[in-house]
Design an enzyme around this catalytic site. Structure first.
Site, PDB file in Angstrom:
ATOM      1  N   LYS B  78      42.969  65.258 -37.172  1.00 20.35           N
ATOM      2  CA  LYS B  78      42.532  66.602 -37.563  1.00 20.35           C
ATOM      3  C   LYS B  78      43.732  67.343 -38.139  1.00 20.35           C
ATOM      4  O   LYS B  78      44.835  67.278 -37.583  1.00 20.35           O
ATOM      5  CB  LYS B  78      41.995  67.333 -36.329  1.00 20.35           C
ATOM      6  CG  LYS B  78      41.415  68.723 -36.614  1.00 20.35           C
ATOM      7  CD  LYS B  78      40.808  69.343 -35.352  1.00 20.35           C
ATOM      8  CE  LYS B  78      40.136  70.680 -35.633  1.00 20.35           C
ATOM      9  NZ  LYS B  78      39.526  71.265 -34.415  1.00 20.35           N
ATOM     10  N   SER B 158      34.760  72.925 -34.938  1.00 26.81           N
ATOM     11  CA  SER B 158      35.627  72.895 -36.097  1.00 26.81           C
ATOM     12  C   SER B 158      36.127  71.503 -36.453  1.00 26.81           C
ATOM     13  O   SER B 158      36.595  71.281 -37.561  1.00 26.81           O
ATOM     14  CB  SER B 158      36.835  73.792 -35.847  1.00 26.81           C
ATOM     15  OG  SER B 158      37.638  73.269 -34.788  1.00 26.81           O
ATOM     16  N   SER B 182      34.730  72.693 -30.113  1.00 22.90           N
ATOM     17  CA  SER B 182      35.045  72.123 -31.428  1.00 22.90           C
ATOM     18  C   SER B 182      35.177  70.616 -31.462  1.00 22.90           C
ATOM     19  O   SER B 182      35.271  70.031 -32.535  1.00 22.90           O
ATOM     20  CB  SER B 182      36.330  72.743 -31.976  1.00 22.90           C
ATOM     21  OG  SER B 182      36.053  74.014 -32.510  1.00 22.90           O
TER      22      SER B 182
END
Lengths: 483, 493
Positions: B78, B158, B182
Site C-alpha cells: 500500500k 482505503s 480500511s
C-alpha cells in the site's frame, strides 16, 4: 517591597518569568540527532526533526532524567505520571506543524527558589511547574532579500520550560531569580545557562496594580537574552503600564518585544491573531510514567546545591553569609575555594579568592576554570604566609608573579628572593642604621610624636626591600625607641 | 505448470522449497500480472526491475538452502508505507515526487523475510475513505462486477488497491493499513482475507500517519493461512515506535489447528443495526451455524456503546489527522505552490495538494480541537472511546472472541456514494469499534450477496490474541468454501 511612584500614587509591579532552559544531553528530546551548538546549518537533523512522513518521536531517557533532576533541585513535586501534548501552529521552522510539549500534566509540579537579596533579606519565589518540550528550528531572514532560510539544527532539541509564580516585585528580584536559577541549573549540570548562545531564554510577564488591588492585565515580553536586559525590560515595561493607566488607558494583554538598543518594549505583531494552539495529547507517545525508585536514584546523585553549600561554608569555615553567598554562586568558585581552604585558615583563603584572585580574573577576563593560579598554588602560598616565609605584603608580590607566570609560589620566592627576613639580628642592624640616620626624628618621637613610628617602619622595610617580618620589626623597633 | 499467480502464499512458498519453479519465474508471472491489471488502476508505482532483482537473490538463497520465511514471494505494498528511494505518495498530490530516504519498519521486516516488492498500491488519499475513489491518481476499480450489471464497482477502501491487486491475482498478498476498517472492508468487498492486528502489533514507523492512535498495518491475502504467515513477518516490537508493543510474536500459522471446540464466541446484539439487509443477517446466521457445527458455543453478548462508535471515530480520527497532516506545508518536500508570503504559500499549497475528503477531515479535526469545542467534542469522544473499550473488556469476561458481519452491504458502484459522506462513513459501522478499542479483527470471505458480490464475516479478538481469531477464521473459511472468483483476473480476461 519597593513600589513605583506614579502621579496618582504608588504602584506595585508584579513579575513572573518563563525560562526555557536547553537540556544538556548529547541527543535531542525525541530523536537521536546531535545537539552541539554552532554546527553548520541543517547538519544535525534526523528525518524525525524535519517532520518527514511516517517519522515518530521516541522520548530520550536522558532528557527526562535531567528534567527530574532539575525538579528535585528546585525542591519541586515530581509527577510520576505526565503527558506529552501537541501544540499546533504553522511556521516554517516548525517542521511537524506542532510542537511536542506538556500542557495539562507537566513532569514537574510546584517548587521554589530562595533569593538572597543584597540587603541580606531572603525571598522565596514559587515555581509553578517545569515541563519538557522540543525546540523549533531557526528562521534566517537576513540571508537573502526575497526568501527566508530555515536551519533545523535546533529543531527537536530538548527544553525545560520553568515557569515561576508571579511572586517577584522588582527588576532586582527578577535578576536575582535568574542568576539563582542559572546557578542551580549549572550545579545540577542540566543546562549550561548560557543566555548569549540561547541555551537559556527568558520570557517576562509584567503587570502593575495599586497595592492590595487584584492582579492587573499582564504583558509578555519575549526572548530577552541577558539578565541585564530582563531588568531593563521590566523597568521600562512597568513604567509604560503605569503611564498608560494613569492616562486613563487600558493595558491590553499582548506579547511585546524588547528592543535592547533603545531599552524599550513594543508590541510584537500588529495583527497578532489570537493563537488557538489546539492542544491535545500526542497519540504517538505514551504517557510518561516514572518509577519512584528511579526518581529516588536520581535524588541520591544530586550534588550539594548552592543554598546547602552556603550554610555549610558559614558553619564549617566560619565565613560571613555574604562571603559564602559570593563563593557558592558558581560551583567552580566554591570548589576552588574549598580546595584552597581545606586545612588552612578559611577566612584568609576566602579573602584571597574573593579579593586578589577574582580581581585578577576580572582584569584578565578569564573564568575561574581557566585561572592562571591553581587552587593548589594559592594554597601553597597561604602556607608560606602561615609558616612565616611570606608577609602579607610579600604575598601580594608573589601572587602577582603567579598570575603573570603561572609559576609555583615557592619558585617565585626563590627566584626573586622574596623570603621574609625573620632573623632578628639582620632586622636589628637595619633598624639601627635607620635610627642612626634619623637622629632628629628619634628625638621628636621620644618627645611624644608617636605618629612617627610608621615612618621608621617604612624606612626599615625600604632598607630590607619589604622582606622584614612586620611583627618582629615592630617589636624590636618599639623596644629600641623606648630605650 | 500451474498458474503461478493463482497460488496462495503457502502454496508458492512450498513450491519454491520443492523447486517446482524459481522465484524469478514466480516473480515474472506476477510482474506480467501487474501489467495485466492496469485497467483496474490498482498500482500507483510498479517496480518490476526491483522485483526481478530481489527474486534473483532469493533464488540464490533458495539454492544455498538459506530461504527465509517469505523468500521469493511477490507482494505489493500500500502506498502509505515509505519505501526507500521509491516514490511514496499516500495517493496525494501534496507528496509529489517524494522518495523517502528510509524504509518503513513493516516493509523492511517483509524484505528481511525475503519477500519481493511488485510495486506501490493505490488507496484513498492519506487512507481517508472507504472506496479508493479519493486518490489523486484516480479511483481503483474492483475486479468484481454485479450479476448482470457492468458498472465499475469500488474495491472498498482505503486499502482498495491492495484488495483489487490480491483479488485479481496480481500479487500473492499485500500490505494494508486499517484505521477504521480500511483492511477489513475492502477485503470483504473483493472476497479476500484482511487482518487488522492489535494496535501496537505492527510498528507504525515509516507508515504515513492518518490517525496515530488508530492506524495499524496488516496483511491482505487470499487465505487465512497466508494472513498468518504474512502477519508473522510484519509484526514485532519496534523501539522506534513508542506505541509498538513489546510482545513476543507467536507462530500464527501453527495456531491454525482448525479446532475451536468449546470456544465461546460472542454475538453482539447491537450489531443488528436498523435497516440491516436481510442477506447480511442471513450470512451472519450461517457463520453462527458454522462455528456451532465446529463445536464452538455462540453466546449473545451486549456491546451497548456500539451506537456511539461511528460518531466517536469521526471526531478522534479527523482530530489526529488535522495535526498529523500539518507537516505537508510545502516547505521541505512534496508539492509547493509559491505564494507572496509564507501564509499564502501554505494556503495555495494545501488547497491544491489536498483533495476534498482530506480537506473535509482537516476542517472537522481542526474544529473539534478548537478552544471552546475541545471539551464538547474531542474530550467527550475520548471518554466514549474508553467506554467502548470497556464494553469489549466486559464481553471478554464471557467469550474469547466475537463474530459479526464485516460490512453492512456489498460493494457499491464508483460514484454511488461520493456526494454523501455520511452514507460513505456508514460503511465502517462494524469495523470502527475494533479500532477504537485497539483490538485485532479479521474479515474472511463467507459468501456472495444477492447481487453476486462477496461478503465477509468479521472475527474480533482479545488484544494480542490474533492466534484465536485466525483459528476461528480458518474454520469459517473451510466451512464457507468460498471459491467464487472476480470477473477480472490477471492473465485470464
Amino acid at each position: 517591597m519597593s513600589l513605583i511612584e506614579g502621579r496618582t500614587g504608588e504602584w506595585e509591579v508584579v513579575i513572573g518569568l518563563e525560562v526555557h532552559a536547553q537540556i544538556i544531553s548529547n541527543a535531542k528530546l525525541f530523536s537521536g540527532a546531535a545537539t552541539a551548538f554552532g554546527a553548520e546549518p541543517n547538519t544535525q537533523v534526523s528525518p524525525v526533526d524535519a517532520g518527514f512522513p511516517g517519522m515518530l518521536p521516541v522520548i530520550n531517557r536522558r532528557c527526562v532524567e535531567q528534567a527530574v533532576k532539575t525538579g528535585l533541585g528546585l525542591a519541586a513535586r515530581i509527577n510520576l505520571h505526565s503527558v506529552f501534548d501537541r501544540k499546533n501552529y504553522f511556521y516554517a521552522d516548525l517542521p511537524q506543524g506542532y510542537q511536542i510539549s506538556q500542557y495539562l500534566t507537566p513532569v514537574v509540579g510546584k517548587g521554589s527558589i530562595i533569593l538572597d537579596m543584597p540587603d541580606g533579606s531572603a525571598r522565596e519565589i514559587g515555581i509553578t511547574r517545569l515541563h519538557l518540550e522540543q525546540d523549533a528550528g531557526k528562521s534566517l531572514h537576513d540571508q537573502q532579500a526575497t526568501s527566508t532560510y530555515v536551519d533545523l539544527n535546533r529543531s527537536g532539541v530538548g527544553l525545560m520550560e520553568i515557569v515561576s509564580e508571579p511572586d517577584m516585585r522588582t527588576a532586582e528580584e527578577a535578576g536575582a531569580y535568574l542568576r539563582k536559577l542559572r546557578s542551580i541549573l549549572r550545579y545540577l549540570g542540566t543546562c549550561d545557562g548560557n543566555m548569549e548562545e540561547g541555551s537559556m531564554r527568558c520570557d517576562v510577564n509584567v503587570s502593575v496594580r495599586k497595592p492590595g488591588a487584584p492582579l492587573g492585565t499582564r504583558c509578555e515580553i519575549k526572548n530577552v537574552n541577558s539578565v541585564r536586559f530582563v531588568m531593563l525590560a521590566i523597568d521600562y515595561e512597568a513604567r509604560r503600564q503605569v503611564e498608560v493607566l494613569e492616562d486613563g488607558g487600558e493595558i491590553r494583554q499582548e506579547t511585546r518585544l524588547f528592543d535592547s538598543g533603545r531599552g524599550t518594549t513594543r508590541p510584537m505583531r500588529s495583527k497578532e491573531n489570537a493563537h488557538d494552539y489546539r492542544y491535545f495529547p500526542d497519540p504517538d507517545l505514551l504517557p510518561l510514567i516514572l518509577d519512584p525508585a528511579w526518581v529516588e536514584g536520581i535524588k541520591r546523585t544530586l550534588p550539594e546545591l548552592p543554598d546547602a553549600k552556603k550554610s555549610r561554608f558559614v558553619r564549617d569555615y566560619g565565613l560571613s553569609v555574604e562571603d559564602a553567598g559570593v563563593l557558592v554562586a558558581e560551583q567552580e568558585s566554591a570548589d576552588y575555594f574549598e580546595a584552597v581552604a581545606r586545612g588552612r585558615d578559611a577566612k584568609l583563603a576566602a579573602n584571597w579568592v574573593m579579593g586578589d584572585l577574582f580581581g585578577a580574573l576580572n582584569r584578565l577576563g578569564r573564568r575561574i576554570e581557566d585561572s592562571p593560579v591553581s587552587a593548589a598554588g594559592l594554597g601553597e602560598m597561604i602556607d608560606l604566609i602561615a609558616d612565616g616565609t611570606l608577609s602579607g605584603r610579600l604575598a601580594k608580590d608573589v601572587f602577582a608573579g603567579m598570575v603573570e607566570t603561572g609559576a609555583s609560589p615557592a619558585a617565585i620566592v626563590e627566584e626573586r628572593g622574596l623570603r621574609q627576613v625573620t632573623d632578628t639580628g639582620e632586622i636589628e642592624t637595619a633598624i639601627d642604621a635607620v635610627l642612626a640616620a634619623n637622629g632628629d626624628k628619634v628625638a621628636e618621637y621620644r618627645s611624644g610624636k608617636d605618629k612617627l613610628f610608621g615612618f621608621f617602619v617604612g624606612q626599615v622595610m625600604k632598607a630590607t626591600q619589604g622582606k622584614a617580618n612586620p611583627a618582629t620589626l615592630n617589636e624590636i623597633l618599639r623596644n629600641k625607641l623606648a630605650g | 505448470m500451474t498458474n503461478l499467480t493463482d497460488l496462495t502464499i503457502a502454496e508458492a512458498r512450498d513450491g519454491l522449497a520443492a523447486k517446482r519453479f524459481t522465484a524469478r519465474e514466480l516473480t515474472a508471472a506476477h510482474v506480467a500480472a501487474v501489467e495485466a491489471v492496469r485497467p483496474l488502476n490498482a498500482f500507483i508505482t510498479e517496480t518490476p526491475e526491483l522485483a526481478l532483482a530481489q527474486a534473483e537473490s532469493s533464488d540464490a538463497r533458495l539454492l544455498r538452502g538459506e530461504a527465509r520465511p517469505l523468500e521469493g514471494l511477490p507482494l505489493a505494498i500500500k502506498d502509505l508505507f515509505c519505501t526507500k528511494e521509491v516514490l511514496t505518495t499516500a495517493a496525494s498530490h501534496i507528496l509529489d515526487g517524494f522518495k523517502p530516504p528510509y524504509e518503513s519498519t513493516v516493509t523492511q521486516n517483509l524484505w528481511d523475510a525475503g519477500a519481493v516488492m511488485l510495486g506501490k498500491l493505490n488507496l484513498d488519499e492519506f487512507a481517508m475513505g472507504s472506496s479508493t475513489t479519493t486518490s489523486f491518481y484516480g479511483p481503483t476499480e474492483s475486479p468484481w462486477r454485479r450479476d448482470g450489471d457492468n458498472r465499475a464497482l469500488v474495491p472498498g477502501g482505503s486499502s482498495g488497491g491492495s484488495a483489487a491487486a490480491v483479488a485479481a491475482r496480481a500479487a500473492l498478498g499485500a500490505t494494508g493499513t486499517d484505521t477504521g476498517g480500511s483492511i477489513r472492508q475492502p477485503a470483504s468487498f473483493v472476497g479476500i482475507v484482511g487482518l487488522k492486528p492489535t494496535y501496537g502489533r505492527c510498528s507504525r514507523w515509516g507508515t504515513i500517519a492518518f490517525a496515530s492512535s488508530l492506524d495499524q498495518a496488516g496483511p491482505m491475502t487470499r487465505s487465512v493461512r497466508d494472513a498468518a504467515i504474512m502477519l508473522k513477518a510484519m509484526a514485532g516490537h519496534d523501539p522506534k515506535d513508542s506505541t509498538s508493543a513489546p510482545q513476543a510474536v507467536p507462530d500464527f500459522e501453527a495456531a491454525l489447528s482448525g479446532d475451536i471446540r468449546g470456544l465461546k464466541i460472542g454475538i453482539p446484539k447491537e450489531y443488528r443495526v436498523d435497516g440491516m439487509k436481510r442477506e447480511i443477517e442471513a450470512l451472519w446466521q450461517r457463520g453462527i451455524d458454522w462455528i456451532k457445527d465446529a463445536g464452538a458455543e455462540p453466546v449473545e453478548i451486549s456491546l451497548p456503546m456500539t451506537k456511539y462508535a461511528l460518531a466517536t471515530y469521526y471526531i478522534i480520527a479527523p482530530a489526529e489527522a488535522s495535526s498529523n497532516l500539518a507537516r505537508y506545508d510545502g516547505v521541505r518536500f512534496g508539492l509547493r505552490v509559491p505564494g507572496k508570503t509564507l501564509d499564502e504559500m501554505y494556503e495555495l499549497t494545501r488547497a491544491e495538494g489536498f483533495g476534498a475528503e482530506v480537506q473535509r477531515r482537516i476542517l472537522i479535526g481542526t474544529y473539534v480541537l478548537s478552544a471552546g469545542y475541545y471539551d464538547a467534542y474531542y474530550l467527550k469522544a475520548q471518554r466514549v472511546r474508553t467506554l467502548i473499550a470497556r464494553d469489549f473488556a466486559e464481553a471478554y469476561k464471557q467469550v474469547e472472541c466475537i463474530l459479526t458481519p464485516t460490512t453492512p452491504s456489498t460493494a457499491f458502484a464508483i460514484g454511488e456514494k461520493s456526494d454523501d459522506p455520511i452514507a460513505m462513513y456508514l460503511n465502517d459501522v462494524f469495523t470502527v469499534p475494533v479500532n477504537l478499542a485497539g483490538l485485532p479483527g479479521i474479515s474472511v470471505p463467507a459468501g456472495l450477496g444477492e447481487d453476486g458480490l462477496p461478503l465477509g464475516l468479521q472475527v474480533i479478538g482479545r488484544a494480542f490474541d490474533e492466534a484465536t481469531i485466525l483459528r476461528v477464521a480458518g474454520v469459517i473459511e473451510r466451512a464457507a468454501g468460498f471459491t467464487a472468483r472476480p470477473q477480472f483476473l490477471a492473465g485470464r480476461s
